[in-house]
Design a protein around this motif. Sequence first.
Motif, PDB file in Angstrom:
ATOM      1  N   LEU A   3       0.846  -1.198   0.000  1.00 21.42           N
ATOM      2  CA  LEU A   3       0.000   0.000   0.000  1.00 21.42           C
ATOM      3  C   LEU A   3       0.883   1.250   0.000  1.00 21.42           C
ATOM      4  O   LEU A   3       2.037   1.204   0.429  1.00 21.42           O
ATOM      5  CB  LEU A   3      -0.869   0.024   1.258  1.00 21.42           C
ATOM      6  N   PRO A   4       0.342   2.386  -0.439  1.00 18.66           N
ATOM      7  CA  PRO A   4       1.077   3.652  -0.285  1.00 18.66           C
ATOM      8  C   PRO A   4       1.291   3.952   1.202  1.00 18.66           C
ATOM      9  O   PRO A   4       0.354   3.839   1.992  1.00 18.66           O
ATOM     10  CB  PRO A   4       0.142   4.686  -0.921  1.00 18.66           C
ATOM     11  N   THR A   5       2.522   4.315   1.563  1.00 20.84           N
ATOM     12  CA  THR A   5       2.830   4.615   2.971  1.00 20.84           C
ATOM     13  C   THR A   5       3.542   5.953   3.139  1.00 20.84           C
ATOM     14  O   THR A   5       3.629   6.474   4.246  1.00 20.84           O
ATOM     15  CB  THR A   5       3.726   3.526   3.579  1.00 20.84           C
ATOM     16  N   ALA A   6       4.079   6.512   2.056  1.00 20.13           N
ATOM     17  CA  ALA A   6       4.819   7.782   2.111  1.00 20.13           C
ATOM     18  C   ALA A   6       4.915   8.315   0.685  1.00 20.13           C
ATOM     19  O   ALA A   6       4.531   7.650  -0.268  1.00 20.13           O
ATOM     20  CB  ALA A   6       6.218   7.561   2.691  1.00 20.13           C
ATOM     21  N   TRP A   7       5.451   9.528   0.561  1.00 19.49           N
ATOM     22  CA  TRP A   7       5.704  10.074  -0.769  1.00 19.49           C
ATOM     23  C   TRP A   7       6.969   9.433  -1.333  1.00 19.49           C
ATOM     24  O   TRP A   7       7.871   9.054  -0.587  1.00 19.49           O
ATOM     25  CB  TRP A   7       5.864  11.597  -0.714  1.00 19.49           C
ATOM     26  N   ASN A   8       7.046   9.333  -2.646  1.00 18.66           N
ATOM     27  CA  ASN A   8       8.210   8.766  -3.316  1.00 18.66           C
ATOM     28  C   ASN A   8       9.200   9.894  -3.599  1.00 18.66           C
ATOM     29  O   ASN A   8       8.957  10.730  -4.471  1.00 18.66           O
ATOM     30  CB  ASN A   8       7.788   8.077  -4.615  1.00 18.66           C
ATOM     31  N   LEU A   9      10.324   9.901  -2.900  1.00 19.94           N
ATOM     32  CA  LEU A   9      11.315  10.974  -3.031  1.00 19.94           C
ATOM     33  C   LEU A   9      11.924  11.031  -4.425  1.00 19.94           C
ATOM     34  O   LEU A   9      12.458  12.058  -4.833  1.00 19.94           O
ATOM     35  CB  LEU A   9      12.431  10.795  -1.995  1.00 19.94           C
ATOM     36  N   ASP A  10      11.835   9.931  -5.168  1.00 26.07           N
ATOM     37  CA  ASP A  10      12.404   9.876  -6.520  1.00 26.07           C
ATOM     38  C   ASP A  10      11.345  10.062  -7.595  1.00 26.07           C
ATOM     39  O   ASP A  10      11.613   9.841  -8.774  1.00 26.07           O
ATOM     40  CB  ASP A  10      13.117   8.527  -6.728  1.00 26.07           C
ATOM     41  N   ASP A  11      10.139  10.437  -7.205  1.00 28.39           N
ATOM     42  CA  ASP A  11       9.039  10.573  -8.162  1.00 28.39           C
ATOM     43  C   ASP A  11       8.299  11.885  -7.888  1.00 28.39           C
ATOM     44  O   ASP A  11       7.134  11.909  -7.524  1.00 28.39           O
ATOM     45  CB  ASP A  11       8.096   9.372  -8.016  1.00 28.39           C
ATOM     46  N   LYS A  12       9.056  12.987  -8.043  1.00 26.91           N
ATOM     47  CA  LYS A  12       8.503  14.307  -7.746  1.00 26.91           C
ATOM     48  C   LYS A  12       9.134  15.355  -8.656  1.00 26.91           C
ATOM     49  O   LYS A  12      10.173  15.137  -9.244  1.00 26.91           O
ATOM     50  CB  LYS A  12       8.738  14.675  -6.280  1.00 26.91           C
ATOM     51  N   SER A  13       8.484  16.508  -8.704  1.00 23.62           N
ATOM     52  CA  SER A  13       9.013  17.648  -9.447  1.00 23.62           C
ATOM     53  C   SER A  13      10.121  18.323  -8.638  1.00 23.62           C
ATOM     54  O   SER A  13      10.192  18.189  -7.418  1.00 23.62           O
ATOM     55  CB  SER A  13       7.866  18.618  -9.723  1.00 23.62           C
ATOM     56  N   THR A  14      10.957  19.075  -9.320  1.00 22.15           N
ATOM     57  CA  THR A  14      12.080  19.756  -8.656  1.00 22.15           C
ATOM     58  C   THR A  14      11.621  20.873  -7.729  1.00 22.15           C
ATOM     59  O   THR A  14      12.388  21.322  -6.889  1.00 22.15           O
ATOM     60  CB  THR A  14      13.034  20.366  -9.698  1.00 22.15           C
ATOM     61  N   TYR A  15      10.377  21.329  -7.839  1.00 16.92           N
ATOM     62  CA  TYR A  15       9.905  22.441  -6.995  1.00 16.92           C
ATOM     63  C   TYR A  15       9.494  22.005  -5.593  1.00 16.92           C
ATOM     64  O   TYR A  15       9.059  22.824  -4.789  1.00 16.92           O
ATOM     65  CB  TYR A  15       8.728  23.163  -7.662  1.00 16.92           C
ATOM     66  N   LEU A  16       9.609  20.710  -5.295  1.00 16.84           N
ATOM     67  CA  LEU A  16       9.164  20.199  -4.001  1.00 16.84           C
ATOM     68  C   LEU A  16      10.310  19.624  -3.185  1.00 16.84           C
ATOM     69  O   LEU A  16      11.235  19.041  -3.733  1.00 16.84           O
ATOM     70  CB  LEU A  16       8.118  19.097  -4.205  1.00 16.84           C
ATOM     71  N   SER A  17      10.217  19.785  -1.867  1.00 13.88           N
ATOM     72  CA  SER A  17      11.116  19.087  -0.951  1.00 13.88           C
ATOM     73  C   SER A  17      10.257  18.267  -0.002  1.00 13.88           C
ATOM     74  O   SER A  17       9.097  18.615   0.253  1.00 13.88           O
ATOM     75  CB  SER A  17      11.982  20.078  -0.175  1.00 13.88           C
ATOM     76  N   VAL A  18      10.827  17.185   0.505  1.00 12.51           N
ATOM     77  CA  VAL A  18      10.104  16.278   1.390  1.00 12.51           C
ATOM     78  C   VAL A  18      10.923  16.118   2.659  1.00 12.51           C
ATOM     79  O   VAL A  18      12.146  15.973   2.593  1.00 12.51           O
ATOM     80  CB  VAL A  18       9.903  14.903   0.708  1.00 12.51           C
ATOM     81  N   ASP A  19      10.254  16.136   3.813  1.00 18.80           N
ATOM     82  CA  ASP A  19      10.988  15.987   5.078  1.00 18.80           C
ATOM     83  C   ASP A  19      11.405  14.535   5.304  1.00 18.80           C
ATOM     84  O   ASP A  19      11.059  13.644   4.520  1.00 18.80           O
ATOM     85  CB  ASP A  19      10.181  16.552   6.245  1.00 18.80           C
ATOM     86  N   SER A  20      12.143  14.288   6.383  1.00 14.03           N
ATOM     87  CA  SER A  20      12.709  12.963   6.642  1.00 14.03           C
ATOM     88  C   SER A  20      11.648  11.890   6.884  1.00 14.03           C
ATOM     89  O   SER A  20      11.906  10.709   6.695  1.00 14.03           O
ATOM     90  CB  SER A  20      13.681  13.019   7.817  1.00 14.03           C
ATOM     91  N   SER A  21      10.437  12.287   7.290  1.00 16.64           N
ATOM     92  CA  SER A  21       9.366  11.306   7.513  1.00 16.64           C
ATOM     93  C   SER A  21       8.810  10.775   6.189  1.00 16.64           C
ATOM     94  O   SER A  21       8.158   9.735   6.160  1.00 16.64           O
ATOM     95  CB  SER A  21       8.223  11.940   8.312  1.00 16.64           C
ATOM     96  N   GLY A  22       9.043  11.536   5.105  1.00 21.10           N
ATOM     97  CA  GLY A  22       8.481  11.161   3.811  1.00 21.10           C
ATOM     98  C   GLY A  22       7.016  11.517   3.678  1.00 21.10           C
ATOM     99  O   GLY A  22       6.360  11.130   2.713  1.00 21.10           O
ATOM    100  N   LEU A  23       6.489  12.296   4.638  1.00 22.43           N
ATOM    101  CA  LEU A  23       5.063  12.630   4.647  1.00 22.43           C
ATOM    102  C   LEU A  23       4.782  14.109   4.400  1.00 22.43           C
ATOM    103  O   LEU A  23       3.739  14.453   3.854  1.00 22.43           O
ATOM    104  CB  LEU A  23       4.437  12.212   5.989  1.00 22.43           C
ATOM    105  N   ARG A  24       5.696  14.981   4.815  1.00 22.10           N
ATOM    106  CA  ARG A  24       5.481  16.420   4.655  1.00 22.10           C
ATOM    107  C   ARG A  24       6.182  16.915   3.392  1.00 22.10           C
ATOM    108  O   ARG A  24       7.351  16.630   3.166  1.00 22.10           O
ATOM    109  CB  ARG A  24       5.977  17.203   5.856  1.00 22.10           C
ATOM    110  N   VAL A  25       5.445  17.698   2.599  1.00 24.75           N
ATOM    111  CA  VAL A  25       5.970  18.252   1.346  1.00 24.75           C
ATOM    112  C   VAL A  25       5.927  19.770   1.433  1.00 24.75           C
ATOM    113  O   VAL A  25       4.911  20.343   1.842  1.00 24.75           O
ATOM    114  CB  VAL A  25       5.121  17.776   0.142  1.00 24.75           C
TER     115      VAL A  25
END
Length: 181
Positions: A3-25
Motif C-alpha cells: 500500500l502507499p505509505t509515504a511520498w516517493n522521493l524519486d518521483d517528484k518535481s524539482t519544486y518540491l522538498s520532502v521531510d525525513s518522515s516522507g510525509l510532509r511536502v
Amino acid sequence: MDLPTAWNLDDKSTYLSVDSSGLRVNYEGLGKSQKEIGVIRANNPIPPYCKLFYFEVDIIDEGKNKIIGIGFCEKEVDLNRMPGWDDGSWGYHGDDGNFYCCSGSGNPYGPLFSTGDTIGCCLNFKNNTVFYTKNGINLGIAFRNLKGSLYPCVGLRSQGGSIEVNFGSREFKFAGNAEKL
C-alpha cells in the motif's frame, strides 16, 4: 503488492522538498507561472483488491496563492502539471473548489480549502467512485468509472505552501464517519 505509505522521493518535481518522515511536502518555487508546478506521487500504487483506499492531506500552509491539488494519477503522468489536468490524472483543487478529470477544465465540486483544513480522498473500487472529505465531512462523489493503476498525488504552486499526508499511520479525521463509506 504494498500500500502507499509515504511520498516517493524519486518521483517528484524539482519544486518540491520532502521531510525525513516522507510525509510532509514543501513547495520551494515562487509559484508565479504554470511552469512552476510541483507534483509528487506516493511510493506505491493503490492495489484495486483493497476495495477502499482512503488518505488525508493536512494543509499546513496554503502558501501565497492557495494553489494546491489533491488527487491520484497513473505512473506516466507529467509531474509538472496539476493533478487532474492531463489524461490519467484527477484532482480536487483548493484555490477554486473544482474537480479536474483528465482536463484543464474543472467542474464545480466542493468548498475551497486552506491552512488548517484536512482533505481526504476515498477511492472505492467496489463501485468505482471517488469522493473527498473536508475536515471529516463527506463532500459527495466527485468521479465515477474509476480504473487503472493509480497513485495518490498532490500538486502545489503556492509560494510557502506545505502539506502533510496521512496514509493511515494515525487516526483519520473521517474515521468517526467510516460507516458512511
